[in-house]
Design a protein around this motif. Structure first.
Motif, PDB file in Angstrom:
ATOM      1  N   VAL A   1      11.382  46.774  -2.778  1.00 23.62           N
ATOM      2  CA  VAL A   1      11.390  48.182  -2.389  1.00 23.62           C
ATOM      3  C   VAL A   1      10.517  49.006  -3.335  1.00 23.62           C
ATOM      4  O   VAL A   1      10.560  48.810  -4.559  1.00 23.62           O
ATOM      5  N   GLY A   2       9.755  49.943  -2.772  1.00 26.09           N
ATOM      6  CA  GLY A   2       9.048  50.933  -3.570  1.00 26.09           C
ATOM      7  C   GLY A   2       7.852  50.383  -4.329  1.00 26.09           C
ATOM      8  O   GLY A   2       7.429  49.244  -4.144  1.00 26.09           O
ATOM      9  N   GLN A   3       7.335  51.217  -5.238  1.00 27.57           N
ATOM     10  CA  GLN A   3       6.118  50.862  -5.957  1.00 27.57           C
ATOM     11  C   GLN A   3       6.342  49.701  -6.910  1.00 27.57           C
ATOM     12  O   GLN A   3       5.495  48.806  -7.026  1.00 27.57           O
ATOM     13  N   GLU A   4       7.486  49.698  -7.602  1.00 28.48           N
ATOM     14  CA  GLU A   4       7.764  48.578  -8.510  1.00 28.48           C
ATOM     15  C   GLU A   4       7.852  47.270  -7.724  1.00 28.48           C
ATOM     16  O   GLU A   4       7.331  46.235  -8.137  1.00 28.48           O
ATOM     17  N   GLY A   5       8.517  47.335  -6.576  1.00 30.72           N
ATOM     18  CA  GLY A   5       8.621  46.152  -5.734  1.00 30.72           C
ATOM     19  C   GLY A   5       7.281  45.707  -5.192  1.00 30.72           C
ATOM     20  O   GLY A   5       7.015  44.504  -5.069  1.00 30.72           O
ATOM     21  N   GLN A   6       6.424  46.666  -4.884  1.00 25.74           N
ATOM     22  CA  GLN A   6       5.086  46.339  -4.389  1.00 25.74           C
ATOM     23  C   GLN A   6       4.283  45.588  -5.451  1.00 25.74           C
ATOM     24  O   GLN A   6       3.574  44.615  -5.151  1.00 25.74           O
ATOM     25  N   THR A   7       4.410  46.039  -6.695  1.00 26.37           N
ATOM     26  CA  THR A   7       3.695  45.388  -7.791  1.00 26.37           C
ATOM     27  C   THR A   7       4.144  43.940  -7.956  1.00 26.37           C
ATOM     28  O   THR A   7       3.329  43.029  -8.140  1.00 26.37           O
ATOM     29  N   ILE A   8       5.458  43.728  -7.876  1.00 25.41           N
ATOM     30  CA  ILE A   8       5.996  42.365  -7.986  1.00 25.41           C
ATOM     31  C   ILE A   8       5.524  41.515  -6.811  1.00 25.41           C
ATOM     32  O   ILE A   8       5.102  40.368  -6.976  1.00 25.41           O
ATOM     33  N   MET A   9       5.592  42.080  -5.614  1.00 25.20           N
ATOM     34  CA  MET A   9       5.181  41.346  -4.423  1.00 25.20           C
ATOM     35  C   MET A   9       3.717  40.943  -4.495  1.00 25.20           C
ATOM     36  O   MET A   9       3.347  39.804  -4.154  1.00 25.20           O
ATOM     37  N   ASP A  10       2.866  41.862  -4.937  1.00 26.75           N
ATOM     38  CA  ASP A  10       1.426  41.583  -4.991  1.00 26.75           C
ATOM     39  C   ASP A  10       1.112  40.400  -5.900  1.00 26.75           C
ATOM     40  O   ASP A  10       0.135  39.665  -5.669  1.00 26.75           O
ATOM     41  N   LYS A  11       1.916  40.178  -6.932  1.00 26.43           N
ATOM     42  CA  LYS A  11       1.668  39.087  -7.866  1.00 26.43           C
ATOM     43  C   LYS A  11       2.168  37.745  -7.342  1.00 26.43           C
ATOM     44  O   LYS A  11       1.673  36.693  -7.744  1.00 26.43           O
ATOM     45  N   ILE A  12       3.156  37.792  -6.449  1.00 19.76           N
ATOM     46  CA  ILE A  12       3.757  36.547  -5.945  1.00 19.76           C
ATOM     47  C   ILE A  12       3.186  36.123  -4.594  1.00 19.76           C
ATOM     48  O   ILE A  12       3.013  34.927  -4.326  1.00 19.76           O
ATOM     49  N   ALA A  13       2.879  37.091  -3.743  1.00 17.58           N
ATOM     50  CA  ALA A  13       2.496  36.817  -2.354  1.00 17.58           C
ATOM     51  C   ALA A  13       1.350  35.820  -2.188  1.00 17.58           C
ATOM     52  O   ALA A  13       1.375  35.013  -1.253  1.00 17.58           O
ATOM     53  N   PRO A  14       0.309  35.817  -3.059  1.00 15.57           N
ATOM     54  CA  PRO A  14      -0.786  34.863  -2.849  1.00 15.57           C
ATOM     55  C   PRO A  14      -0.371  33.396  -2.954  1.00 15.57           C
ATOM     56  O   PRO A  14      -1.104  32.516  -2.503  1.00 15.57           O
ATOM     57  N   PHE A  15       0.813  33.130  -3.521  1.00 17.76           N
ATOM     58  CA  PHE A  15       1.215  31.752  -3.785  1.00 17.76           C
ATOM     59  C   PHE A  15       2.303  31.242  -2.839  1.00 17.76           C
ATOM     60  O   PHE A  15       2.719  30.087  -2.954  1.00 17.76           O
ATOM     61  N   VAL A  16       2.749  32.083  -1.928  1.00 13.82           N
ATOM     62  CA  VAL A  16       3.794  31.667  -0.991  1.00 13.82           C
ATOM     63  C   VAL A  16       3.364  32.010   0.435  1.00 13.82           C
ATOM     64  O   VAL A  16       2.423  32.786   0.653  1.00 13.82           O
ATOM     65  N   ALA A  17       4.064  31.446   1.400  1.00 15.81           N
ATOM     66  CA  ALA A  17       3.705  31.663   2.801  1.00 15.81           C
ATOM     67  C   ALA A  17       4.033  33.089   3.249  1.00 15.81           C
ATOM     68  O   ALA A  17       4.855  33.790   2.640  1.00 15.81           O
ATOM     69  N   GLU A  18       3.401  33.492   4.330  1.00 16.06           N
ATOM     70  CA  GLU A  18       3.639  34.818   4.890  1.00 16.06           C
ATOM     71  C   GLU A  18       5.109  34.989   5.259  1.00 16.06           C
ATOM     72  O   GLU A  18       5.735  34.101   5.827  1.00 16.06           O
ATOM     73  N   GLY A  19       5.659  36.126   4.900  1.00  9.65           N
ATOM     74  CA  GLY A  19       7.042  36.424   5.225  1.00  9.65           C
ATOM     75  C   GLY A  19       8.033  36.046   4.149  1.00  9.65           C
ATOM     76  O   GLY A  19       9.193  36.476   4.193  1.00  9.65           O
ATOM     77  N   VAL A  20       7.596  35.254   3.163  1.00  8.66           N
ATOM     78  CA  VAL A  20       8.512  34.844   2.092  1.00  8.66           C
ATOM     79  C   VAL A  20       8.827  36.018   1.169  1.00  8.66           C
ATOM     80  O   VAL A  20       9.949  36.155   0.687  1.00  8.66           O
ATOM     81  N   ILE A  21       7.844  36.865   0.905  1.00 12.50           N
ATOM     82  CA  ILE A  21       8.084  38.077   0.136  1.00 12.50           C
ATOM     83  C   ILE A  21       7.371  39.243   0.797  1.00 12.50           C
ATOM     84  O   ILE A  21       6.193  39.137   1.168  1.00 12.50           O
ATOM     85  N   GLN A  22       8.092  40.345   0.976  1.00  2.93           N
ATOM     86  CA  GLN A  22       7.558  41.549   1.610  1.00  2.93           C
ATOM     87  C   GLN A  22       8.024  42.764   0.823  1.00  2.93           C
ATOM     88  O   GLN A  22       8.906  42.663  -0.027  1.00  2.93           O
TER      89      GLN A  22
END
Length: 229
Positions: free
Chosen positions: A115-136
């Motif tokens: 959720v929110g900007q902090e969550g977006q920052t965390i997601m941006d760092k993890i998303a490239p390494f996992v499949a779509e939908g695993v982190i949003q």
């Protein structure tokens, strides 16, 4: 009234089976690629959650088979988890806790929604390494719709005791899945997130039993066991 399922919940549900099927070791290997994108205490917390998951739930456990059967206990993700924090929890320690919540939920086999900007920052760092939908990620304004979703399996949150109580009441009164609430109230000491058994809050257990005896063998063993010498 028809309740429209948030698209993030749909995407998480679509990703659940494949993500969960990787097992703890497979998920940890992928997530370790993301650890390097974090620094300092956040990286240490992320790595600790992965190492702890390997130790606590990394291997299936063979249980006793009193009548000759084979019983194997394993863990699986519960489903979509919301990772969030009360507005007042904005310190550096709170960010470390958010990282810990996220990595614990993911390595346990759950897709997560931050959720929110902090969550977006965390997601941006993890998303490239996992499949779509695993982190949003969703905007803060959309958080309530995720909480209300019938398919939401759990919420991991940083909050005070009053906020946690309000969330418990809200979850108890909604329909759908029994939604697990995993709260941390102390973002400095992190007694919940830093405990080895924390990972168990994000999993469900499954026992597979295989009959390894001949037909009627179990009944014979039970009968023998019930006789007095």
């Amino acid at each position: 009234m028809t309740i429209v399922k948030p698209i993030q919940i749909q995407a998480a549900n679509n990703a659940l089976e494949a993500w969960n099927s990787l097992g703890v070791q497979g998920r940890a290997e992928l997530l370790e690629n993301a650890v390097s994108k974090f620094s300092g205490a956040q990286a240490s917390m992320a790595q600790w959650q992965l190492d702890n998951a390997r130790h606590e739930i990394g291997e299936a456990v063979v249980l006793p088979g009193p009548t000759g059967e084979s019983n194997v206990l394993s863990t699986h993700g519960r489903g979509a988890f919301l990772i969030t924090a009360q507005d007042s929890f904005t310190s550096d320690s709170a960010l470390v806790a958010l990282v810990g919540q996220t990595f614990a939920a993911l390595v346990a086999g759950n897709p997560v929604i931050t959720v929110g900007q902090e969550g977006q920052t965390i997601m941006d760092k993890i998303a490239p390494f996992v499949a779509e939908g695993v982190i949003q990620n969703v905007a803060t304004s959309a958080e309530e719709s995720i909480v209300a979703a019938e398919d939401l399996a759990g919420i991991a949150t940083l909050c005070d005791a009053d906020h946690a109580q309000a969330l418990y009441l809200k979850l108890a009164n909604k329909s759908g899945l029994l939604c697990q609430l995993v709260e941390e109230n102390d973002v400095d000491a992190l007694p919940v997130i830093g405990a080895p058994h924390y990972i168990l809050r994000f999993v469900t257990e499954q026992t597979v039993s295989n009959n390894t005896t001949a037909i009627g063998g179990n009944a014979t063993l039970l009968e023998l066991g019930s006789k007095e010498e």
